[in-house]
Design a protein around this motif. Sequence first.
Motif, PDB file in Angstrom:
ATOM      1  N   ILE A 107      13.964  20.675  -8.883  1.00 62.62           N
ATOM      2  CA  ILE A 107      13.142  20.487  -7.684  1.00 62.62           C
ATOM      3  C   ILE A 107      11.960  19.581  -7.990  1.00 62.62           C
ATOM      4  N   GLN A 108      11.311  19.795  -9.151  1.00 61.78           N
ATOM      5  CA  GLN A 108      10.181  18.952  -9.530  1.00 61.78           C
ATOM      6  C   GLN A 108      10.609  17.503  -9.712  1.00 61.78           C
ATOM      7  N   THR A 109      11.806  17.279 -10.237  1.00 58.11           N
ATOM      8  CA  THR A 109      12.331  15.917 -10.402  1.00 58.11           C
ATOM      9  C   THR A 109      12.486  15.240  -9.045  1.00 58.11           C
ATOM     10  N   ILE A 110      13.004  15.982  -8.062  1.00 51.54           N
ATOM     11  CA  ILE A 110      13.189  15.410  -6.721  1.00 51.54           C
ATOM     12  C   ILE A 110      11.842  15.131  -6.064  1.00 51.54           C
ATOM     13  N   LEU A 111      10.892  16.054  -6.228  1.00 43.52           N
ATOM     14  CA  LEU A 111       9.596  15.897  -5.570  1.00 43.52           C
ATOM     15  C   LEU A 111       8.807  14.715  -6.120  1.00 43.52           C
ATOM     16  N   LYS A 112       9.142  14.260  -7.313  1.00 40.85           N
ATOM     17  CA  LYS A 112       8.448  13.114  -7.902  1.00 40.85           C
ATOM     18  C   LYS A 112       8.979  11.785  -7.375  1.00 40.85           C
ATOM     19  N   LEU A 113      10.102  11.824  -6.641  1.00 41.75           N
ATOM     20  CA  LEU A 113      10.689  10.598  -6.105  1.00 41.75           C
ATOM     21  C   LEU A 113       9.867  10.101  -4.919  1.00 41.75           C
ATOM     22  N   ASN A 114      10.071   8.831  -4.571  1.00 40.53           N
ATOM     23  CA  ASN A 114       9.307   8.199  -3.497  1.00 40.53           C
ATOM     24  C   ASN A 114      10.138   8.150  -2.219  1.00 40.53           C
ATOM     25  N   PRO A 115       9.758   8.912  -1.181  1.00 37.88           N
ATOM     26  CA  PRO A 115      10.543   8.895   0.064  1.00 37.88           C
ATOM     27  C   PRO A 115      10.302   7.656   0.906  1.00 37.88           C
ATOM     28  N   ARG A 116       9.298   6.836   0.545  1.00 39.03           N
ATOM     29  CA  ARG A 116       8.987   5.617   1.305  1.00 39.03           C
ATOM     30  C   ARG A 116       8.870   4.450   0.324  1.00 39.03           C
ATOM     31  N   PRO A 117       9.977   3.927  -0.176  1.00 39.78           N
ATOM     32  CA  PRO A 117       9.905   2.869  -1.192  1.00 39.78           C
ATOM     33  C   PRO A 117       9.236   1.598  -0.700  1.00 39.78           C
ATOM     34  N   GLY A 118       9.347   1.297   0.590  1.00 40.06           N
ATOM     35  CA  GLY A 118       8.705   0.095   1.118  1.00 40.06           C
ATOM     36  C   GLY A 118       7.194   0.160   1.061  1.00 40.06           C
ATOM     37  N   ALA A 119       6.650   1.386   1.033  1.00 37.78           N
ATOM     38  CA  ALA A 119       5.201   1.546   0.989  1.00 37.78           C
ATOM     39  C   ALA A 119       4.627   1.061  -0.335  1.00 37.78           C
ATOM     40  N   ALA A 120       5.476   0.900  -1.364  1.00 34.63           N
ATOM     41  CA  ALA A 120       4.979   0.415  -2.652  1.00 34.63           C
ATOM     42  C   ALA A 120       4.368  -0.972  -2.514  1.00 34.63           C
ATOM     43  N   PHE A 121       4.922  -1.789  -1.609  1.00 36.53           N
ATOM     44  CA  PHE A 121       4.376  -3.127  -1.395  1.00 36.53           C
ATOM     45  C   PHE A 121       3.035  -3.054  -0.690  1.00 36.53           C
ATOM     46  N   SER A 122       2.915  -2.172   0.308  1.00 36.40           N
ATOM     47  CA  SER A 122       1.658  -2.077   1.032  1.00 36.40           C
ATOM     48  C   SER A 122       0.550  -1.526   0.156  1.00 36.40           C
ATOM     49  N   VAL A 123       0.894  -0.671  -0.832  1.00 32.19           N
ATOM     50  CA  VAL A 123      -0.116  -0.170  -1.769  1.00 32.19           C
ATOM     51  C   VAL A 123      -0.676  -1.312  -2.597  1.00 32.19           C
ATOM     52  N   LEU A 124       0.224  -2.205  -3.059  1.00 32.49           N
ATOM     53  CA  LEU A 124      -0.244  -3.368  -3.813  1.00 32.49           C
ATOM     54  C   LEU A 124      -1.100  -4.259  -2.945  1.00 32.49           C
ATOM     55  N   ASN A 125      -0.703  -4.425  -1.670  1.00 30.77           N
ATOM     56  CA  ASN A 125      -1.469  -5.277  -0.774  1.00 30.77           C
ATOM     57  C   ASN A 125      -2.858  -4.706  -0.519  1.00 30.77           C
ATOM     58  N   ARG A 126      -2.955  -3.381  -0.349  1.00 30.43           N
ATOM     59  CA  ARG A 126      -4.254  -2.776  -0.105  1.00 30.43           C
ATOM     60  C   ARG A 126      -5.167  -2.939  -1.299  1.00 30.43           C
ATOM     61  N   ALA A 127      -4.579  -2.979  -2.514  1.00 29.74           N
ATOM     62  CA  ALA A 127      -5.411  -3.165  -3.694  1.00 29.74           C
ATOM     63  C   ALA A 127      -6.006  -4.559  -3.734  1.00 29.74           C
ATOM     64  N   GLU A 128      -5.357  -5.528  -3.046  1.00 28.20           N
ATOM     65  CA  GLU A 128      -5.837  -6.899  -3.064  1.00 28.20           C
ATOM     66  C   GLU A 128      -6.819  -7.186  -1.926  1.00 28.20           C
ATOM     67  N   THR A 129      -6.941  -6.264  -0.989  1.00 25.68           N
ATOM     68  CA  THR A 129      -7.796  -6.499   0.166  1.00 25.68           C
ATOM     69  C   THR A 129      -9.037  -5.621   0.095  1.00 25.68           C
ATOM     70  N   TYR A 130      -9.967  -5.866   0.976  1.00 23.21           N
ATOM     71  CA  TYR A 130     -11.185  -5.070   1.013  1.00 23.21           C
ATOM     72  C   TYR A 130     -11.678  -4.995   2.446  1.00 23.21           C
ATOM     73  N   LEU A 131     -12.451  -3.962   2.697  1.00 22.67           N
ATOM     74  CA  LEU A 131     -13.020  -3.781   4.022  1.00 22.67           C
ATOM     75  C   LEU A 131     -14.303  -4.581   4.149  1.00 22.67           C
ATOM     76  N   VAL A 132     -14.495  -5.149   5.309  1.00 26.43           N
ATOM     77  CA  VAL A 132     -15.741  -5.848   5.601  1.00 26.43           C
ATOM     78  C   VAL A 132     -16.502  -5.003   6.610  1.00 26.43           C
ATOM     79  N   PRO A 133     -17.587  -4.331   6.187  1.00 24.65           N
ATOM     80  CA  PRO A 133     -18.319  -3.480   7.126  1.00 24.65           C
ATOM     81  C   PRO A 133     -19.014  -4.299   8.203  1.00 24.65           C
ATOM     82  N   ASP A 134     -19.130  -3.711   9.370  1.00 25.26           N
ATOM     83  CA  ASP A 134     -19.829  -4.364  10.475  1.00 25.26           C
ATOM     84  C   ASP A 134     -21.316  -4.042  10.466  1.00 25.26           C
TER      85      ASP A 134
END
Length: 495
Positions: free
Chosen positions: A257-284
Amino acid sequence: MLRQFQSQKLLQRLSPQQIQFMQLLQVPTLALEERVKEEIEVNPALEYDEKEPTEADFESTDDDSFDTGTDDDTLEAADEGEPLDLDSYLRQESRDDVDLWEDDGGYSGSTDSPGSHYSVESDFYEQMLSQVGLLGLPAEDTQIAGQLVGTLDEDGYLRRDLVSITDDLAFGQNIYTDVAHVEAVLRKIQQLDPPGIAARDLQECLLLQLQRLPAQAPAVRHSIDILTRYFGDFTAKHYDRIRKALHLDEEDLKEAIQTILKLNPRPGAAFSVLNRAETYLVPDFFIRSENNELHITLNARNAPELRISEGYLEMIKSYERSDSKSRSQKEAISFIRQKLDAAKWFIDAIRQRQQTLLGTMNAIGAFQKVFFLTGDESAIRPMVLRDVAAITGQDVSTVSRVVNSKYVQTEYGTYRLKFFFSEGHQLESGEEVSTRELRKLLREAIDHEDKSAPLSDEKLTQLLNAKGYNLARRTVAKYREQLQIPVARMRKGLS
């Protein structure tokens, strides 16, 4: 029988300027920069003012009106310069219209204002296509792979059935093939990174990831058996039924069960995580405390310094001094006046936007002063849009537009303005607390519960009631759902 009759009605219609102002009010800082650039590109009478902004530029005024006309004072305020010949300028304008666009459809000159650069997110589909290019597929298979990649959703799943994709290939790209061929290409895409990409459902996604792990490991073998044969029982957390069916002991089941729970149910989100690391918020907004007082300032990017083109103003004065006025000159001057009017209105709209933003943020700062001074989230008071509208004298819809997609940088982090809005709940003592605090207490209770016997909504209600929060069970269930926390049975884990 048809009859005609007359009636009188009072209707309030928004002018185009009012609609544009509301749109300006709603956009965040980076979008405003792009909007200003677009306006400068289409209106040559508007340009950046290079002078440094002063504190007076950020102060609110009581003048909320928009004057869309070009008054004489504005025209006379232009600096005296070398007189321009209107006819020669118009001829030059026509040449500039042709030469404005150069290589690759870009502008020949940079229109970026200082400090306006920000990172651009890499595209998920481009990264997938770059991996497809490394497979060395035949031309037709590469086109099929491109169609499959283009059909993936943001989570990396292929939600469209292969029969429909085969039809799309036939009608859209004149590729006539069968489902078996398309599935063969899909299998190759599923070997790309990240693991689990291009799966058609969660079960296939998890199995694709397990197939990348060492097959000789007992936990991996048991995990594959569970997902292949008892996926329904796994999602329902019927662990005892799975253990008995596969004849596993408690430790082997727990490892699987622990092996299954460590898997990624949203593999496409791996790209968005990398993208968020490259971006930043600009406060108003920026807010800081000094001597127990709050100081709120507007991001300078929200207050671009603009001015009316001196060249256009000089052309108006040159035309007025001229004795001979041809028909072409009159038409040109009419066009120039329209551009000057639009430029003046846009400058006024930007200034009005600054005043509205600052007025709203000042009201929020006064309402949530304790939080901005201490950073204690439990000190956030119940606040809705009506409260801020009552302080500022603005309409609720105006406050909503200001709050939308705006951020404030504090001494304790950067927050969305929506973070500070929540409804209130009255305690038995008569004190009113924010529903945000109630949700925080609910999450803490669930985080510290015994996962082998998670708390039901009824027990959570009793727990909060014992602390003085008089809530109904359905209210607790609503807050739990807002926190995206599943019911007790789905939170149960192995002891």
